[in-house]
Motif scaffolding. Sequence first.
Motif, PDB file in Angstrom:
ATOM      1  N   THR A  43       0.835  -1.207   0.000  1.00  0.00           N
ATOM      2  CA  THR A  43       0.000   0.000   0.000  1.00  0.00           C
ATOM      3  C   THR A  43       0.865   1.250   0.000  1.00  0.00           C
ATOM      4  O   THR A  43       0.574   2.217  -0.732  1.00  0.00           O
ATOM      5  CB  THR A  43      -0.944  -0.011   1.223  1.00  0.00           C
ATOM      6  N   VAL A  44       1.921   1.248   0.803  1.00  0.00           N
ATOM      7  CA  VAL A  44       2.866   2.372   0.796  1.00  0.00           C
ATOM      8  C   VAL A  44       3.448   2.556  -0.601  1.00  0.00           C
ATOM      9  O   VAL A  44       3.505   3.677  -1.135  1.00  0.00           O
ATOM     10  CB  VAL A  44       3.992   2.132   1.820  1.00  0.00           C
ATOM     11  N   ARG A  45       3.874   1.460  -1.194  1.00  0.00           N
ATOM     12  CA  ARG A  45       4.439   1.522  -2.545  1.00  0.00           C
ATOM     13  C   ARG A  45       3.429   2.083  -3.542  1.00  0.00           C
ATOM     14  O   ARG A  45       3.761   2.944  -4.363  1.00  0.00           O
ATOM     15  CB  ARG A  45       4.869   0.119  -2.973  1.00  0.00           C
ATOM     16  N   ARG A  46       2.195   1.585  -3.483  1.00  0.00           N
ATOM     17  CA  ARG A  46       1.162   2.039  -4.421  1.00  0.00           C
ATOM     18  C   ARG A  46       0.894   3.536  -4.257  1.00  0.00           C
ATOM     19  O   ARG A  46       0.682   4.248  -5.257  1.00  0.00           O
ATOM     20  CB  ARG A  46      -0.130   1.246  -4.205  1.00  0.00           C
ATOM     21  N   TYR A  47       0.899   4.018  -3.009  1.00  0.00           N
ATOM     22  CA  TYR A  47       0.643   5.446  -2.825  1.00  0.00           C
ATOM     23  C   TYR A  47       1.810   6.280  -3.352  1.00  0.00           C
ATOM     24  O   TYR A  47       1.603   7.335  -3.963  1.00  0.00           O
ATOM     25  CB  TYR A  47       0.375   5.784  -1.359  1.00  0.00           C
ATOM     26  N   LEU A  48       3.030   5.826  -3.118  1.00  0.00           N
ATOM     27  CA  LEU A  48       4.192   6.539  -3.660  1.00  0.00           C
ATOM     28  C   LEU A  48       4.121   6.600  -5.183  1.00  0.00           C
ATOM     29  O   LEU A  48       4.419   7.636  -5.792  1.00  0.00           O
ATOM     30  CB  LEU A  48       5.484   5.855  -3.212  1.00  0.00           C
ATOM     31  N   GLU A  49       3.694   5.514  -5.805  1.00  0.00           N
ATOM     32  CA  GLU A  49       3.545   5.507  -7.266  1.00  0.00           C
ATOM     33  C   GLU A  49       2.395   6.421  -7.691  1.00  0.00           C
ATOM     34  O   GLU A  49       2.481   7.086  -8.728  1.00  0.00           O
ATOM     35  CB  GLU A  49       3.326   4.075  -7.751  1.00  0.00           C
ATOM     36  N   PHE A  50       1.335   6.470  -6.901  1.00  0.00           N
ATOM     37  CA  PHE A  50       0.223   7.384  -7.163  1.00  0.00           C
ATOM     38  C   PHE A  50       0.703   8.837  -7.154  1.00  0.00           C
ATOM     39  O   PHE A  50       0.237   9.663  -7.944  1.00  0.00           O
ATOM     40  CB  PHE A  50      -0.860   7.171  -6.102  1.00  0.00           C
ATOM     41  N   LEU A  51       1.664   9.134  -6.271  1.00  0.00           N
ATOM     42  CA  LEU A  51       2.229  10.487  -6.206  1.00  0.00           C
ATOM     43  C   LEU A  51       3.196  10.782  -7.348  1.00  0.00           C
ATOM     44  O   LEU A  51       3.632  11.919  -7.504  1.00  0.00           O
ATOM     45  CB  LEU A  51       2.953  10.688  -4.869  1.00  0.00           C
ATOM     46  N   GLY A  52       3.527   9.756  -8.125  1.00  0.00           N
ATOM     47  CA  GLY A  52       4.388   9.975  -9.288  1.00  0.00           C
ATOM     48  C   GLY A  52       5.805   9.460  -9.143  1.00  0.00           C
ATOM     49  O   GLY A  52       6.621   9.621 -10.060  1.00  0.00           O
ATOM     50  N   ASN A  94       5.528  -1.961  10.770  1.00  0.00           N
ATOM     51  CA  ASN A  94       4.076  -2.159  10.891  1.00  0.00           C
ATOM     52  C   ASN A  94       3.724  -2.882  12.185  1.00  0.00           C
ATOM     53  O   ASN A  94       4.528  -3.618  12.764  1.00  0.00           O
ATOM     54  CB  ASN A  94       3.547  -2.960   9.709  1.00  0.00           C
ATOM     55  N   GLY A  95       2.479  -2.647  12.648  1.00  0.00           N
ATOM     56  CA  GLY A  95       1.982  -3.289  13.855  1.00  0.00           C
ATOM     57  C   GLY A  95       1.657  -4.752  13.633  1.00  0.00           C
ATOM     58  O   GLY A  95       1.559  -5.235  12.501  1.00  0.00           O
ATOM     59  N   ASN A 135      -2.073   7.491   6.331  1.00  0.00           N
ATOM     60  CA  ASN A 135      -3.214   7.258   7.212  1.00  0.00           C
ATOM     61  C   ASN A 135      -4.412   6.757   6.401  1.00  0.00           C
ATOM     62  O   ASN A 135      -5.287   7.513   5.993  1.00  0.00           O
ATOM     63  CB  ASN A 135      -3.586   8.534   7.968  1.00  0.00           C
ATOM     64  N   VAL A 136      -4.460   5.443   6.189  1.00  0.00           N
ATOM     65  CA  VAL A 136      -5.500   4.870   5.333  1.00  0.00           C
ATOM     66  C   VAL A 136      -6.889   4.967   5.961  1.00  0.00           C
ATOM     67  O   VAL A 136      -7.895   5.013   5.230  1.00  0.00           O
ATOM     68  CB  VAL A 136      -5.201   3.398   4.970  1.00  0.00           C
ATOM     69  N   HIS A 144      -4.421   1.664   9.758  1.00  0.00           N
ATOM     70  CA  HIS A 144      -3.119   2.321   9.683  1.00  0.00           C
ATOM     71  C   HIS A 144      -2.002   1.322   9.978  1.00  0.00           C
ATOM     72  O   HIS A 144      -2.099   0.520  10.902  1.00  0.00           O
ATOM     73  CB  HIS A 144      -3.051   3.483  10.678  1.00  0.00           C
ATOM     74  N   TYR A 145      -0.958   1.376   9.161  1.00  0.00           N
ATOM     75  CA  TYR A 145       0.064   0.326   9.199  1.00  0.00           C
ATOM     76  C   TYR A 145       0.749   0.184  10.546  1.00  0.00           C
ATOM     77  O   TYR A 145       1.213  -0.907  10.911  1.00  0.00           O
ATOM     78  CB  TYR A 145       1.108   0.551   8.093  1.00  0.00           C
TER      79      TYR A 145
END
Length: 467
Positions: free
Chosen positions: A49-58, A260-261, A364-365, A301-302
């Motif tokens: 999910t972190v990776r996908r969001y970073l890619e979403f940001l470009g 992560n928790g 913060n998902v 949240h992770y």
Amino acid sequence: MLKIFNTMTREKEEFKPLTPNEVKMYVCGPTVYNYIHIGNARSIVAFDTVRRYLEFLGYKVNFVSNFTDVDDKMIKEANKEGITVPEVADRFIKAFYEDIAAINVKKATKNPRATENIPEIIAFVQDLIDKDYAYESQGDVFYRARKFQHYGELSGQDIDQLVEGASEHIGDAEFDKKQDPIDFVLWKKAKPNEISWDSPWGAGRPGWHIECSVMSTKYLGDTFDIHGGGQDLEFPHHENEIAQSEAKTGKKFVNYWMHNGFVTVEDNEKMSKSLGNFVTVHDLVKTTDPQVLRFFLSSTHYRRPLEYSQSNLQKAADNLYKIKTAYNNLKFRLKDATDDKIDIQTQVAKVEEDFKTAMNDDFNVQNGLTEIFNLVSLANSYSAQATVAKNDVNVILKAMVDLTSILGIELDNQKDLSDEIQKMVDKRDEARANKDFATSDKLRDHLKEMGVILEDTPQGTRWHIND
């Protein structure tokens, strides 16, 4: 502005990658002696999910995650089954790829195996010996933990307490080999008939910690942006990675540490293989919709603990159904949408901006999901209107696809109905119009057997494939 909670500093810090528009990221992978359980999957999904969001940001994300394919547990499993360690590894690596594909985890840029990097591991250990950070003792090689002045900083450990704890937990044989109780192994001398490789210190195999130092720096460089893993890896694994890597290179190892928790079960007990209270993904996806499992794992949240229970899985299923239903109902309206101009883009843009604000706060998902459900409400209210505009519908649909895909949910992946099924749907509509309910019900039941779900709406019959 994206901020990440850095375990090293215990603060949220502005994310500044080493290379503009590129992120170098390493996440500790599994020891492949069994199927991954939900606790493993939580970490895998969190960083996907972190990776996908970073890619979403470009950002272009170079994502490396290893396989530990030789260790004591693997040797034990191989001996139990009467097969080789590589055969154990191959079986569970294959299963790993099948399981992560089921819950829609993107493959890493690189999944190196420890056994593919033995020459590099040996050279790394020798370099530490040459720099006097390591020493050979009766065929084993140990790292001088006390010599590294920052040892214990990541996990907040006091070195004197570590010495006391180590003295209580190591056996006499290991104690006699070590110069200091807190020293840790880099190279392990092979026992008779164990898998091994030749080295300057005799036949043996790498210690667990050295593998990740070697593979992360080999593929990402001496310093890289993000290192992730479960909270249980802070000490000793990640602490030891830092000590090894920075002693060898003389450079900062990682800029942002993320952990992560745990996944917990009854009475807040951590799920783990050692406790025997685990559920494997391999088994769970046979009885649970993999998308529901993915949604369950990615919607907390992770850094927070995640409680695994059937009731929480059901809550995830209910919420995911609301999202999919809103999406499918709105998509159905494309059939009668007009070509009017866009007048809803401002509302959608605000939701998207608020979603980014939430995710920029240390991914913060949970707050991000609030915005996704704002889109769901917008989709529901818009699809109920008598007249809808094609551009408006597509704007909302695209936003829903974009935001949910960051959580690993694919809304627009339904199979196309064949002409035959479409004809059956049309015949059922005709039968209903003629009040021939026996034929209508028969067709509906037949379609259901084929996996086609029908929903009767004021705008007509909507259908989709039951995935």
